[in-house]
Design an enzyme around this catalytic site. Structure first.
Site, short mmCIF file in Angstrom:
data_model
loop_
_atom_site.label_atom_id
_atom_site.label_comp_id
_atom_site.label_asym_id
_atom_site.label_seq_id
_atom_site.Cartn_x
_atom_site.Cartn_y
_atom_site.Cartn_z
N LYS A 1 0.84 -1.20 0.00
CA LYS A 1 0.00 0.00 0.00
C LYS A 1 0.87 1.24 0.00
O LYS A 1 1.80 1.33 0.80
CB LYS A 1 -0.86 0.00 1.29
CG LYS A 1 -1.78 1.20 1.41
CD LYS A 1 -3.07 0.98 0.68
CE LYS A 1 -3.94 2.21 0.57
NZ LYS A 1 -3.64 3.06 -0.60
N LYS B 1 4.27 2.30 9.01
CA LYS B 1 3.07 3.09 9.31
C LYS B 1 1.82 2.21 9.42
O LYS B 1 1.04 2.31 10.37
CB LYS B 1 2.88 4.12 8.17
CG LYS B 1 2.15 5.35 8.57
CD LYS B 1 2.06 6.31 7.41
CE LYS B 1 3.42 6.87 7.02
NZ LYS B 1 3.33 7.89 5.98
N LYS C 1 5.43 2.28 -2.58
CA LYS C 1 5.35 3.68 -3.03
C LYS C 1 5.66 3.72 -4.52
O LYS C 1 6.38 2.86 -5.03
CB LYS C 1 6.38 4.53 -2.28
CG LYS C 1 5.99 5.99 -2.17
CD LYS C 1 4.95 6.21 -1.09
CE LYS C 1 4.59 7.65 -0.92
NZ LYS C 1 3.72 7.84 0.25
N THR D 1 -5.21 12.83 6.42
CA THR D 1 -3.84 12.97 6.96
C THR D 1 -3.79 14.21 7.86
O THR D 1 -3.22 14.16 8.96
CB THR D 1 -2.81 13.09 5.81
OG1 THR D 1 -3.03 12.02 4.91
CG2 THR D 1 -1.40 13.03 6.34
N ASN E 1 -2.03 19.81 0.56
CA ASN E 1 -3.16 19.05 1.10
C ASN E 1 -3.02 18.85 2.61
O ASN E 1 -3.91 19.20 3.39
CB ASN E 1 -3.26 17.70 0.36
CG ASN E 1 -4.27 16.77 0.99
OD1 ASN E 1 -4.17 16.42 2.18
ND2 ASN E 1 -5.26 16.35 0.25
N SER F 1 -7.38 5.66 3.94
CA SER F 1 -7.36 4.79 2.75
C SER F 1 -7.87 3.40 3.10
O SER F 1 -8.58 2.76 2.33
CB SER F 1 -5.94 4.67 2.20
OG SER F 1 -5.64 5.79 1.41
P1 NAD Z 1 1.08 18.66 -1.69
O1 NAD Z 1 1.74 18.55 -3.02
O2 NAD Z 1 -0.39 18.84 -1.64
O3 NAD Z 1 1.74 19.85 -0.85
C1 NAD Z 1 3.11 19.99 -0.66
C2 NAD Z 1 3.34 21.43 -0.19
O4 NAD Z 1 4.69 21.59 0.25
C3 NAD Z 1 3.14 22.47 -1.30
O5 NAD Z 1 2.48 23.60 -0.73
C4 NAD Z 1 4.56 22.84 -1.71
O6 NAD Z 1 4.65 24.15 -2.26
C5 NAD Z 1 5.24 22.75 -0.36
N1 NAD Z 1 6.69 22.61 -0.38
C6 NAD Z 1 7.45 21.78 -1.15
N2 NAD Z 1 8.75 21.95 -0.82
C7 NAD Z 1 8.80 22.89 0.16
C8 NAD Z 1 9.84 23.47 0.93
N3 NAD Z 1 11.11 23.13 0.74
N4 NAD Z 1 9.50 24.40 1.87
C9 NAD Z 1 8.23 24.76 2.07
N5 NAD Z 1 7.20 24.22 1.39
C10 NAD Z 1 7.49 23.30 0.45
O7 NAD Z 1 1.54 17.35 -0.90
P2 NAD Z 1 0.86 16.70 0.38
O8 NAD Z 1 -0.03 15.61 -0.07
O9 NAD Z 1 0.37 17.77 1.28
O10 NAD Z 1 2.13 15.98 1.04
C11 NAD Z 1 3.03 16.69 1.88
C12 NAD Z 1 3.87 15.69 2.66
O11 NAD Z 1 3.00 14.85 3.43
C13 NAD Z 1 4.72 14.73 1.81
O12 NAD Z 1 5.90 14.44 2.52
C14 NAD Z 1 3.84 13.49 1.72
O13 NAD Z 1 4.60 12.33 1.46
C15 NAD Z 1 3.27 13.49 3.12
N6 NAD Z 1 2.05 12.70 3.27
C16 NAD Z 1 0.95 12.97 2.51
C17 NAD Z 1 -0.21 12.23 2.69
C18 NAD Z 1 -1.48 12.54 1.95
O14 NAD Z 1 -2.51 11.94 2.29
N7 NAD Z 1 -1.49 13.47 1.02
C19 NAD Z 1 -0.22 11.19 3.63
C20 NAD Z 1 0.91 10.94 4.40
C21 NAD Z 1 2.04 11.72 4.21
#
Ligand code: NAD
Length: 422
Positions: free
Chosen positions: A68, A92, A104, A188, A219, A356
């Site tokens: 997953k 996790k 992944k 999340t 997000n 999920s």
């Molecule tokens: P996303 O693409 O929606 O948002 C990422 C954000 O981070 C954007 O606003 C981008 O501009 C910003 N960003 C990127 N690099 C940056 C930096 N150096 N400094 C400041 N801001 C920066 O992605 P997301 O889904 O919100 O995921 C964010 C993190 O959470 C990732 O590490 C992802 O693996 C993790 N995550 C996401 C989920 C999920 O359900 N979406 C679940 C578990 C973990």
């Protein structure tokens, strides 16, 4: 210094495996992915030429259930990054007690320059490449950075066309119309909010007087900010990849997001309407955000943001990792010595995979719950995990991450051993 995420992931595993006394054979199974799939995806571009995109699907472990994990579309994604992310998914799911393994995916591309039609062809191409390796009982992808529910819709449609039957449980994070659940999008962020509440309780912090800085306003960062703001926490800083804003008297994340959508970046929003007031607000650097004097620091962007270089300058009372792998192992040590607890990613951002899991269960049953039911079940899992991790870390006098790994790794190791060790 380690800045390769897979090296970090292996170091974290080794620390827990040594404490648990995991045997050599099981350790070698756990320290490498079971399957490393990679291939070029040919995509016909709008101008008629064909462009190849390098892609990955890394399946780390499926001892506890089907693989997953999300799919990331990014120019910076690499094999080692995806390998690390797949391993973190295994821990996790195991920590949350849900019957999934870890995987992944990634595609090296810049989704911002692709048209919708090109993005659709790339998403369908990904499924054509890996159709034999995914499925509701095999490997269940989901959105990650720069992928979303529309991309899951295209992928599900392609998967069902190729396999000839309905299989909504083959992907999660889908649109609600295609078997997604309303609570998944914010799951999340909601789980992160529950994790913040737990650490705040431990540190005897009251929401109204608790300041929070969030790195990454996508997000996860945005949803977490909204739940925290609604519960009375004071969000004082936000950032995206292009810059950060700070306001001592607090920011309204809803207004900040509306402004970011209009102006394209959060750094242009420090004086936007009700978001904040011009006199007290300022634009700051992304690095500066991490070093602010706040109660809770939430990295919610990407890996390796807190490193040996800046860990000594972190002034937050606690770090809650909503991104995957934002803290390097060397930084972990510095923060632990400085008595700054880090609620680790495998616990704090597990809301996504838990959401999920609920989506997948409902797809398999064809029977759907309310958002309230989903959020209550999700909060219960995060709270229980937090209590178990805290107990384990106190028992072994280790940091919360090692406590979480002790629980997760022992569960997966046991399943591997029961299956005969491979
Ligand atoms: P996303 O693409 O929606 O948002 C990422 C954000 O981070 C954007 O606003 C981008 O501009 C910003 N960003 C990127 N690099 C940056 C930096 N150096 N400094 C400041 N801001 C920066 O992605 P997301 O889904 O919100 O995921 C964010 C993190 O959470 C990732 O590490 C992802 O693996 C993790 N995550 C996401 C989920 C999920 O359900 N979406 C679940 C578990 C973990």
């Amino acid at each position: 210094m380690v800045d390769n995420p897979f090296e970090s992931a292996k170091k974290q595993l080794k620390a827990a495996a040594d404490l648990l006394g995991v045997d050599k054979r099981t350790f070698s199974v756990l320290s490498q992915p079971k399957n490393e799939l990679t291939d070029d995806i040919p995509v016909r571009m709008d101008d008629g030429h064909t462009q190849n995109y390098n892609s990955f699907r890394i399946q780390h472990n499926d001892a506890l259930g089907p693989f997953k994990g999300g799919i990331r579309f990014s120019q910076d994604v690499s094999m080692d990054e995806v390998k690390a992310l797949s391993m973190w998914m295994t821990w996790k799911s195991a920590l949350a007690g849900i019957p999934f393994g870890g995987a992944k995916g990634g595609v090296i591309c810049d989704p911002k320059v692709l048209s919708q039609a090109e993005l659709e062809r790339l998403s369908r191409g990904y499924v054509q490449q890996y159709v034999d390796n995914i499925g509701p009982d095999k490997d269940i992808p989901a959105p990650d950075m720069y992928t979303n529910s529309q991309i899951m819709a295209w992928m599900l449609d392609e998967y069902e066309k190729l396999t000839g039957h309905h299989a909504p449980g083959a992907f999660t994070g889908k649109p609600v119309e295609l078997g997604g659940i309303p609570a998944r999008e914010a799951a999340t962020g909601y789980g992160g909010f529950v994790a913040v509440q737990e650490i705040a309780k431990l540190l005897k912090l009251k929401p109204k007087s608790t300041t929070v800085a969030i790195q990454g306003f996508g997000n996860v960062g945005h949803n977490a900010a909204e739940f925290l703001f609604d519960a009375g926490y004071k969000i004082v800083a936000l950032s995206d990849s292009q810059g950060a804003i700070y306001n001592k008297s607090g920011l309204d994340p809803g207004a900040a997001m509306a402004c970011k959508l209009e102006k394209g970046m959060i750094a242009k929003c420090y004086y936007a309407g009700s978001v904040t007031d011009k006199a007290k607000a300022r634009v700051i650097g992304n690095d500066e955000l991490l070093e602010l004097d706040v109660d809770i620091l939430i990295p919610a962007a990407t890996e390796n943001q807190i490193t040996a270089k800046n860990a000594g300058s972190i002034r937050a009372r606690a770090v809650v990792e909503l991104a995957n792998g934002p803290t390097a192992p060397e930084a972990d040590k510095i923060l632990h010595q400085g008595k700054i607890p880090v609620v680790p990613d495998v616990l704090a951002n597990a809301g996504g995979v838990i959401g999920s899991y609920f989506e997948w269960v409902q797809n398999n049953y064809g029977y759907y719950w309310t958002t309230k039911e989903v959020n209550e079940k999700l909060a219960r899992i995060i709270t229980t995990s937090f209590v178990n991790v805290l107990e384990r870390s106190r028992e072994h006098k280790v940091d919360l991450r090692t406590g979480a790994y002790l629980l997760a790794v022992s569960r997966v190791a046991k399943a591997v051993q029961l299956r005969g060790g491979d």
